[in-house]
Design a protein around this motif. Sequence first.
Motif, PDB file in Angstrom:
ATOM      1  N   LEU A 184     -19.969  -3.597 -57.701  1.00  0.00           N
ATOM      2  CA  LEU A 184     -20.942  -3.662 -56.610  1.00  0.00           C
ATOM      3  C   LEU A 184     -20.520  -2.716 -55.507  1.00  0.00           C
ATOM      4  O   LEU A 184     -19.350  -2.695 -55.108  1.00  0.00           O
ATOM      5  CB  LEU A 184     -21.048  -5.086 -56.056  1.00  0.00           C
ATOM      6  CG  LEU A 184     -21.759  -6.009 -57.043  1.00  0.00           C
ATOM      7  CD1 LEU A 184     -20.876  -7.149 -57.437  1.00  0.00           C
ATOM      8  CD2 LEU A 184     -23.077  -6.494 -56.473  1.00  0.00           C
ATOM      9  N   PHE A 185     -21.478  -1.933 -55.044  1.00  0.00           N
ATOM     10  CA  PHE A 185     -21.236  -1.101 -53.869  1.00  0.00           C
ATOM     11  C   PHE A 185     -21.321  -1.997 -52.640  1.00  0.00           C
ATOM     12  O   PHE A 185     -22.004  -3.019 -52.642  1.00  0.00           O
ATOM     13  CB  PHE A 185     -22.285   0.009 -53.789  1.00  0.00           C
ATOM     14  CG  PHE A 185     -22.217   0.966 -54.946  1.00  0.00           C
ATOM     15  CD1 PHE A 185     -21.131   1.823 -55.088  1.00  0.00           C
ATOM     16  CD2 PHE A 185     -23.220   1.005 -55.912  1.00  0.00           C
ATOM     17  CE1 PHE A 185     -21.051   2.712 -56.159  1.00  0.00           C
ATOM     18  CE2 PHE A 185     -23.152   1.885 -56.984  1.00  0.00           C
ATOM     19  CZ  PHE A 185     -22.064   2.739 -57.104  1.00  0.00           C
ATOM     20  N   VAL A 186     -20.626  -1.591 -51.586  1.00  0.00           N
ATOM     21  CA  VAL A 186     -20.606  -2.387 -50.358  1.00  0.00           C
ATOM     22  C   VAL A 186     -20.981  -1.479 -49.193  1.00  0.00           C
ATOM     23  O   VAL A 186     -20.441  -0.377 -49.056  1.00  0.00           O
ATOM     24  CB  VAL A 186     -19.201  -2.994 -50.124  1.00  0.00           C
ATOM     25  CG1 VAL A 186     -19.181  -3.807 -48.830  1.00  0.00           C
ATOM     26  CG2 VAL A 186     -18.792  -3.880 -51.307  1.00  0.00           C
ATOM     27  N   GLN A 187     -21.929  -1.940 -48.384  1.00  0.00           N
ATOM     28  CA  GLN A 187     -22.328  -1.192 -47.191  1.00  0.00           C
ATOM     29  C   GLN A 187     -21.958  -2.011 -45.942  1.00  0.00           C
ATOM     30  O   GLN A 187     -21.636  -3.194 -46.041  1.00  0.00           O
ATOM     31  CB  GLN A 187     -23.833  -0.902 -47.221  1.00  0.00           C
ATOM     32  CG  GLN A 187     -24.688  -2.157 -47.214  1.00  0.00           C
ATOM     33  CD  GLN A 187     -26.168  -1.881 -47.446  1.00  0.00           C
ATOM     34  OE1 GLN A 187     -26.570  -0.750 -47.725  1.00  0.00           O
ATOM     35  NE2 GLN A 187     -27.001  -2.918 -47.346  1.00  0.00           N
ATOM     36  N   ILE A 188     -22.003  -1.352 -44.787  1.00  0.00           N
ATOM     37  CA  ILE A 188     -21.632  -2.013 -43.535  1.00  0.00           C
ATOM     38  C   ILE A 188     -22.893  -2.537 -42.845  1.00  0.00           C
ATOM     39  O   ILE A 188     -23.897  -1.831 -42.743  1.00  0.00           O
ATOM     40  CB  ILE A 188     -20.899  -1.030 -42.589  1.00  0.00           C
ATOM     41  CG1 ILE A 188     -19.704  -0.386 -43.299  1.00  0.00           C
ATOM     42  CG2 ILE A 188     -20.445  -1.751 -41.318  1.00  0.00           C
ATOM     43  CD1 ILE A 188     -18.607  -1.307 -43.733  1.00  0.00           C
ATOM     44  N   GLY A 189     -22.818  -3.776 -42.396  1.00  0.00           N
ATOM     45  CA  GLY A 189     -23.953  -4.409 -41.716  1.00  0.00           C
ATOM     46  C   GLY A 189     -23.529  -5.768 -41.202  1.00  0.00           C
ATOM     47  O   GLY A 189     -22.550  -5.873 -40.476  1.00  0.00           O
ATOM     48  N   LYS A 190     -24.236  -6.799 -41.656  1.00  0.00           N
ATOM     49  CA  LYS A 190     -23.871  -8.133 -41.155  1.00  0.00           C
ATOM     50  C   LYS A 190     -22.711  -8.726 -41.961  1.00  0.00           C
ATOM     51  O   LYS A 190     -22.432  -8.286 -43.074  1.00  0.00           O
ATOM     52  CB  LYS A 190     -25.087  -9.062 -41.170  1.00  0.00           C
ATOM     53  CG  LYS A 190     -25.658  -9.384 -42.527  1.00  0.00           C
ATOM     54  CD  LYS A 190     -26.851 -10.335 -42.373  1.00  0.00           C
ATOM     55  CE  LYS A 190     -27.275 -10.993 -43.664  1.00  0.00           C
ATOM     56  NZ  LYS A 190     -27.600 -10.110 -44.778  1.00  0.00           N
ATOM     57  N   GLU A 191     -22.087  -9.698 -41.372  1.00  0.00           N
ATOM     58  CA  GLU A 191     -20.919 -10.329 -41.999  1.00  0.00           C
ATOM     59  C   GLU A 191     -21.271 -10.947 -43.352  1.00  0.00           C
ATOM     60  O   GLU A 191     -22.350 -11.501 -43.523  1.00  0.00           O
ATOM     61  CB  GLU A 191     -20.390 -11.421 -41.060  1.00  0.00           C
ATOM     62  CG  GLU A 191     -19.159 -12.128 -41.577  1.00  0.00           C
ATOM     63  CD  GLU A 191     -18.669 -13.210 -40.623  1.00  0.00           C
ATOM     64  OE1 GLU A 191     -17.529 -13.102 -40.152  1.00  0.00           O
ATOM     65  OE2 GLU A 191     -19.430 -14.166 -40.353  1.00  0.00           O
ATOM     66  N   HIS A 192     -20.354 -10.827 -44.304  1.00  0.00           N
ATOM     67  CA  HIS A 192     -20.538 -11.443 -45.621  1.00  0.00           C
ATOM     68  C   HIS A 192     -19.812 -12.788 -45.610  1.00  0.00           C
ATOM     69  O   HIS A 192     -18.582 -12.842 -45.566  1.00  0.00           O
ATOM     70  CB  HIS A 192     -19.972 -10.529 -46.706  1.00  0.00           C
ATOM     71  CG  HIS A 192     -20.334 -10.971 -48.097  1.00  0.00           C
ATOM     72  ND1 HIS A 192     -19.800 -12.093 -48.683  1.00  0.00           N
ATOM     73  CD2 HIS A 192     -21.202 -10.445 -49.013  1.00  0.00           C
ATOM     74  CE1 HIS A 192     -20.308 -12.234 -49.907  1.00  0.00           C
ATOM     75  NE2 HIS A 192     -21.160 -11.245 -50.125  1.00  0.00           N
ATOM     76  N   LEU A 193     -20.591 -13.861 -45.655  1.00  0.00           N
ATOM     77  CA  LEU A 193     -19.991 -15.198 -45.509  1.00  0.00           C
ATOM     78  C   LEU A 193     -19.105 -15.561 -46.690  1.00  0.00           C
ATOM     79  O   LEU A 193     -18.065 -16.201 -46.531  1.00  0.00           O
ATOM     80  CB  LEU A 193     -21.094 -16.257 -45.318  1.00  0.00           C
ATOM     81  CG  LEU A 193     -21.901 -16.119 -44.021  1.00  0.00           C
ATOM     82  CD1 LEU A 193     -23.034 -17.126 -43.963  1.00  0.00           C
ATOM     83  CD2 LEU A 193     -20.991 -16.273 -42.798  1.00  0.00           C
ATOM     84  N   GLY A 194     -19.497 -15.133 -47.900  1.00  0.00           N
ATOM     85  CA  GLY A 194     -18.705 -15.467 -49.085  1.00  0.00           C
ATOM     86  C   GLY A 194     -17.336 -14.811 -49.086  1.00  0.00           C
ATOM     87  O   GLY A 194     -16.367 -15.372 -49.597  1.00  0.00           O
ATOM     88  N   LEU A 195     -17.254 -13.602 -48.483  1.00  0.00           N
ATOM     89  CA  LEU A 195     -15.971 -12.886 -48.450  1.00  0.00           C
ATOM     90  C   LEU A 195     -15.104 -13.298 -47.267  1.00  0.00           C
ATOM     91  O   LEU A 195     -13.957 -12.886 -47.155  1.00  0.00           O
ATOM     92  CB  LEU A 195     -16.198 -11.372 -48.412  1.00  0.00           C
ATOM     93  CG  LEU A 195     -16.371 -10.698 -49.775  1.00  0.00           C
ATOM     94  CD1 LEU A 195     -16.699  -9.223 -49.594  1.00  0.00           C
ATOM     95  CD2 LEU A 195     -15.110 -10.844 -50.642  1.00  0.00           C
ATOM     96  N   LYS A 196     -15.672 -14.150 -46.406  1.00  0.00           N
ATOM     97  CA  LYS A 196     -14.920 -14.582 -45.221  1.00  0.00           C
ATOM     98  C   LYS A 196     -13.623 -15.277 -45.627  1.00  0.00           C
ATOM     99  O   LYS A 196     -12.578 -15.102 -44.985  1.00  0.00           O
ATOM    100  CB  LYS A 196     -15.795 -15.540 -44.410  1.00  0.00           C
ATOM    101  CG  LYS A 196     -15.679 -15.346 -42.923  1.00  0.00           C
ATOM    102  CD  LYS A 196     -16.707 -16.168 -42.187  1.00  0.00           C
ATOM    103  CE  LYS A 196     -16.116 -16.537 -40.834  1.00  0.00           C
ATOM    104  NZ  LYS A 196     -17.054 -17.257 -39.999  1.00  0.00           N
TER     105      LYS A 196
END
Length: 288
Positions: free
Chosen positions: A166-178
């Motif tokens: 999966l590519f990852v872009q910058i934006g809002k916080e990712h709750l699962g990766l917190k």
Amino acid sequence: MADSMTEESDYYPGKDDLDWGYQEVGKEPKEGVEWGLLFPDANGEYQSPINLNSREARYDPSLLDVGLTPNYVVCRDCEVINDGHTARIILRSKSVVTGGPLPRDHEYELHEVRFHWGKENQRGSEHTVNFKAFPMELHLIHWNTTLFNSVEEALAKKNGVLIIALFVQIGKEHLGLKAITEVLQDLQYKGKTKIIPCFNPNTLLPDPLLRDYWIYEGSLTTPPCSENVTWILYRYPLTISQLQIEEFRRLRSHLKGAELPEGNDGMLGDNFRPTQPLSDRTVRAAFQ
């Protein structure tokens, strides 16, 4: 599950002493970066990552005949590791994926998640799309438990390993990766590990309705670069916050107290392999 991949073995038991690293962006390859000298598979014709050219990918409607079905479960007591090359999540749960382009009735078990990121937002992903890089790419590494008894046994074998990227872009916080980004400060140095009570790998997948993906045959993107890896790359990126990616950028590639070579700041990042030639491979797409 055969819990055979230990923290230090990385993929290749007994080769821990072989030192490998990444080329610094914008600099000439330095000694030791030539992986092919230590790991012959890295010289193969079907290496990863590659550039995904959306115009040249072949639409294959048969990929949609059977949906790709991840059946991931929440992992208790996951281990998060800074191994000096990347951050890794070792899963202890029976999370599997079936269907889609995978051999019929074969189950691939999720063994670990790895991250590749840039020191700056304009680079970091291993694969590129029409020569565009993303700031991060994450890899869900699976092995075929129908055919093999361990990850090591599955490596370099036909239908042995599946990596969902999966590519990852910058934006809002990712709750699962917190759950991960919150503990990275405890893993600042190489060799540090942390057990986290709970992690849900389902949060790393796009919405089930977003079924668009590319598929091709390639290799591991880290030594030993074994081939016969099936790659599935989702078209739609995940989003994490700038603060979350900064937590990854604070990790270090060396042991605490280690003396660093001149000009090396010891920060872990730009841990992506350059794209490799496509050769005679075909990239198939599950979308037009």
